[in-house]
Scaffold this active site. Structure first.
Site, PDB file in Angstrom:
ATOM      1  N   MET A 268       7.595  -7.238  -0.626  1.00  0.00           N
ATOM      2  CA  MET A 268       7.677  -8.422   0.234  1.00  0.00           C
ATOM      3  C   MET A 268       8.317  -8.070   1.575  1.00  0.00           C
ATOM      4  SD  MET A 268       7.139 -11.610   0.683  1.00  0.00           S
ATOM      5  CE  MET A 268       7.550 -12.349   2.252  1.00  0.00           C
ATOM      6  N   HIS A 302       2.303  -1.051   4.774  1.00  0.00           N
ATOM      7  CA  HIS A 302       1.843  -2.442   4.808  1.00  0.00           C
ATOM      8  C   HIS A 302       3.008  -3.392   5.121  1.00  0.00           C
ATOM      9  CE1 HIS A 302      -0.746  -5.854   3.470  1.00  0.00           C
ATOM     10  NE2 HIS A 302       0.419  -6.367   3.140  1.00  0.00           N
ATOM     11  N   GLU A 303       4.078  -3.266   4.360  1.00  0.00           N
ATOM     12  CA  GLU A 303       5.207  -4.195   4.566  1.00  0.00           C
ATOM     13  C   GLU A 303       5.839  -3.979   5.939  1.00  0.00           C
ATOM     14  OE1 GLU A 303       5.084  -6.448   2.469  1.00  0.00           O
ATOM     15  OE2 GLU A 303       4.000  -5.355   0.910  1.00  0.00           O
TER      16      GLU A 303
END
Ligand code: B3K
Ligand code: ZN
Length: 881
Positions: A268, A302-303
């Site tokens: 996340m 990505h994060e």
């Protein structure tokens, strides 16, 4: 049964919030049973919409006090129900609203909001978890500046983390201490994070291109510090890459990552404080495979990339989810392509798209990349939003080329930094910056379903022309009976009889251009004619997979045999091999069902021989070339009345036949690809291991049994997890003593390591042996398993349901019954993970009548169960509809 049908939220009902929150001060006093949250919101009426009752979101909270401008409100000045706190009367203009609430992290098994796992306090707020921490405008367009003070027992939680920069810390009475964090960037609540506990860390530095010094820290459970080096390295490479490829710099003094073992998904992107599933951080050569290393690199990237695509520019509402997810996946795919083999990455991404997104788009859960309705938003973190969303960005990139794409992106960041944006904003910026009309293209965001492109090629030797006639069709999907034509970029080449690409000159062009051309299919039917084509070519269609479509053409088997030997486009070379093999397998499935004669696939074996002999070929790519399509891929191509047993048998026999045909070549390469020296996770060594293990994957199944010994020796001799697990995976599919021994040895070696134990569970769950179901049943009671940990659920149950086609779909329905039972059990604890698991039933209509009826019965059982969550209700009811 649910007492009332949950209401759907609709995109067309979007309205801006009636109030704005400028700043938030939180004081969080951690306690396992009752964590006290004192929130102070500086608010004002939204001039754009303004006034009326203030409705704050809040769930599973105990409210102790409400204060308006410092005065305690009497309980009749507000209303509280299970989901909201409503204050009808508020002064005009600015005001301060305080609430004091408690929540219970220890009892929180849903792992959303604030929860306690293995002694660590951790939050997960996306999409709507913040409302389980305090009353708030829990929507992405409410952006505020957060200050967070955390108070905790110093012994229980020596480390206290939140977003932004640390501004103060100190000791308090009775063994407590505090830390205060301030995040200067306004953000929506879903990017809030708090972590506290006993954590070790590793640290490094990064200097941004403008000279800002950034501290990098990865926090892990003490003892795991030696497994963070690769993640830290990958983080630095991601930060540099985003500066170079997109001109994006990091913006705080510190960037932190925390790895936790109980997490609903992969990771996340909370501002400045990413929280990760420890599976995507922790790696050591003996515990992590090459694939794990590659996933760590991709997810770290990505994060991190979300810091710009998601955080600095966020989403106006949850319907715009693809704005951050599709775009960020596209960015991480490009990063990986630059770090490793672009061709292999493209193949992997298309495999994923076809295995996860296509079935979704072609089944009852089909939804547009930008959905227009949801019951539970957490059900929309789908392959469609992520993977197809990334394909849409990639198509724009293909249409305008890298330079203009970059201009469009620059303009997007310039216009919308600090804002909550929409898909329209994105397309407008791309259209203005990259100078392209995206009006028709926009349909990709609102129409669901996978378009089908039918191509027919014709050579006219007298005129020396080659004509491609293309037609697009898109079948009806739920709620969308009719579709408008899409703008589809289709890269093509023409391969001459000598195996070389021809120069391409379209009708009306003065001279030939590049050897691969991107054709714009915008009508339902369109014809493209190439001139000066001296000899009959074989067309190479949809090179690089430039659009997320299914393609059918009048190409013959011999054309695929030709392309798999000659195509200069590596993706299409692989594709040709897959098409050839699928054709063969589908024919053999039919032969098994009708008692006809089966074919042996000599051309595939011949291709393998050539590929293995080609010393210039990248081993990683060679490994892709020689693998047969999966059983699930074959089922999908067959599409209806699927007979899983016949598919399994057809694939197994073909594999054995091929192994027998090319055994010497496989053995030679198996020896040659051995990697000497210490393990390195880099793409080169990983590629050699991939090819070597692909060879082993064939050899192990030789009927003379010689391969079993080889696999056992591979297992015993492995000095890294990639090789060890490759051998174990092979042995798990063969009913021999070596299987039992290897599984036991592996268990004894790794029983203390929860991540490696997940591999042990899933290897058994995905074994194609008939015992797999019974093994899964008994492993449910094994100490290595607990239904409360999402990684364990995914390792044992989800992998059985989604990666063991032949056993999950056992004819007696026992696989379905078991998974349905677990969905219900899990739903009471963790609805998000339960709903995900239920997705295993989404393609139920493609199977034979008996299985369809068994599956629908389980779906009905779930849909009708007492007290199920919104999450599970939505998936069950839509899957049945
Ligand atoms: N944004 C998160 C996913 C949140 C899922 C909430 N159910 C991770 C990611 O895509 O980067
Ligand atoms: Zn993401």
């Amino acid at each position: 049964m649910r007492t009332e049908e949950p209401r759907a939220v609709l995109l067309k009902d979007y309205a801006p919030p009636a109030y704005l929150i400028d700043t938030v001060s939180l004081e969080v006093e951690l306690d396992p049973a009752a964590t006290r949250v004192h929130s102070k919101l500086k608010m004002r009426t939204n001039p754009a919409s303004g006034g009326g009752p203030l409705v704050l979101d809040g769930e599973k909270l105990t409210l102790h006090e409400v204060r308006l401008n410092g005065e305690t409100l009497s309980p009749n000045a507000y209303q509280v129900d299970g989901r909201h706190l409503t204050i009808p009367d508020l002064p005009a203009g600015e005001f301060t609203l305080e609430t004091v609430t408690t929540c219970g992290p220890e009892a929180n098994t849903a792992l959303t909001g604030l929860y306690l796992s293995s002694g660590i306090y951790c939050t997960q707020c996306e999409a709507q978890g913040f409302r389980r921490i305090t009353y708030y405008l829990d929507r992405p367009d409410a952006m505020a500046v957060f200050t967070t003070r955390i108070v905790a027992d110093e012994k229980v939680a020596p480390v206290l983390l939140s977003n932004g920069n640390l501004v103060k810390e100190g000791k308090l009475a009775s063994g407590k201490h505090f830390a205060e964090w301030h995040d200067p960037f306004p953000k929506p609540a879903y990017l809030f994070a708090l972590v506290a506990g006993r954590l070790g860390h590793v640290e490094d530095k990064f200097v941004t291109k403008s000279g800002r010094k950034v501290t990098l820290r990865i926090f892990v459970e003490p003892g795991n510090e030696d497994r963070c080096a690769y993640a830290l390295e990958a983080l630095k490479r991601s930060m540099r890459w985003d500066e170079e490829a997109f001109g994006r710099e990091y913006d705080l003094d510190i960037f932190m990552i925390v790895a936790v073992s109980s997490f609903n998904m992969g990771a996340m992107e909370n501002k400045g404080l990413n929280v990760f599933n420890d599976k995507y951080i922790l790696a050591r050569p003996d515990t992590a495979t090459d694939t794990d290393y590659a996933s760590i690199e991709a997810i770290i990237a990505h994060e991190y990339f979300h810091n710009w695509t998601g955080n600095r520019v966020t989403c106006r509402d949850w319907f715009q989810l693809c704005l951050k997810e599709g775009l960020t996946v596209f960015r991480d795919q490009e990063f990986t392509s630059d770090m490793r083999s672009r061709a292999v990455k493209r193949i992997a991404d298309v495999r994923l798209l076809r295995s996860h997104q296509f079935p979704e788009d072609q089944g009852p859960l089909a939804h547009p990349v930008r959905p227009d309705s949801y019951i539970e938003i957490n059900n929309f973190y789908t392959a469609t939003v992520y993977e197809k969303g990334a394909e849409l960005c990639r198509m724009i990139h293909t249409l305008v080329g890298p330079k203009r794409f970059r201009k469009g992106m620059d303009l997007y960041f310039e216009r919308h930094d600090g804002e909550a944006a929409t898909v329209e904003d994105f397309l407008q910026a791309l259209s203005d910056g990259a100078k392209i009309d995206l009006t028709q293209f926009k349909r990709w965001y609102s129409q669901s379903g996978t378009p089908e492109v039918l191509v027919s090629g014709r050579y006219d030797s007298a005129r020396e022309t080659y004509t491609l006639k293309m037609t697009q069709v898109c079948a009806a999907t739920p709620g969308q009976p009719v579709k408008e034509p899409y703008h589809i970029p289709i890269a093509v080449g023409l391969v001459g009889p000598d195996g070389k690409d021809m120069a391409l000159q379209l009708d009306g062009e003065e001279k030939p251009h590049a050897k691969t051309r991107v054709l714009n299919l915008t009508e339902r039917t369109q014809t493209f004619r190439f001139r000066n084509v001296a000899e009959k070519p074989v067309p190479s269609l949809l090179r690089g997979f430039t659009a997320p479509v299914t393609l059918s053409s009048n190409l013959k088997e011999r054309d695929y045999v030709f392309l798999m030997a000659n195509d200069s486009d590596p993706f299409n070379r692989w594709e040709a091999a897959q098409r050839y093999a699928s054709g063969l397998l589908i024919a053999n499935v039919e032969a098994i069902r009708t008692g006809g004669k089966r074919r042996r696939g000599t051309a595939f074996a011949e291709m393998i021989r050539k590929v293995l002999a080609d010393k210039k070929l990248d081993p990683d790519f060679a490994a892709q070339m020689i693998l047969l399509p999966s059983e699930q891929a074959i089922a999908q191509m067959i599409g209806k009345d699927v007979d899983v047993d016949a598919i399994h048998e057809a694939r197994e026999t073909l594999r054995i036949a091929i192994a027998a045909d090319v055994r010497d070549d496989l053995k030679r390469i198996y020896e040659r690809m051995k990697v000497d020296g210490p393990y390195s996770p880099d793409a080169e060594d990983a590629g050699r291991r991939a090819l070597r293990n692909a060879c082993l994957g064939y050899l192990a199944f030789l009927p003379d049994g010689s391969g079993v010994e080889m696999a056992a020796a591979h297992f015993d001799g492995a000095d890294n997890m990639t090789d060890q697990i490759a051998a174990l995976g092979v042995l798990a599919n063969i009913d021999v003593q070596e299987r039992t021994r290897a599984l036991e040895t592996f268990y004894e070696q790794w029983k203390g390591d929860h991540l490696v134990m997940d591999k042990w569970l899933s290897i058994q769950a995905t074994s194609s042996l008939p015992r797999a179901l019974d093994d899964v049943k008994s492993l449910l009671h094994h100490p290595a398993f607990t239904i409360r940990n999402p990684n364990k659920v995914r390792a044992l149950i989800t992998s059985f349901a989604t990666a063991n086609q032949v056993r999950f779909h056992a004819a007696d329905g026992a696989g379905y019954a078991l998974v349905a039972e677990k969905v219900l059990e899990l739903d009471a604890l963790n609805p998000q993970v339960a709903a995900r698991l239920l997705g295993a039933f989404k393609s139920w209509r493609q199977f034979d009548r008996k299985r369809r009826s068994l599956m629908s019965r389980q779906l009905e059982r779930i849909a009708g169960a007492e007290g199920i969550s919104r999450d599970v209700y939505e998936i069950a009811s839509k899957t049945l509809a």
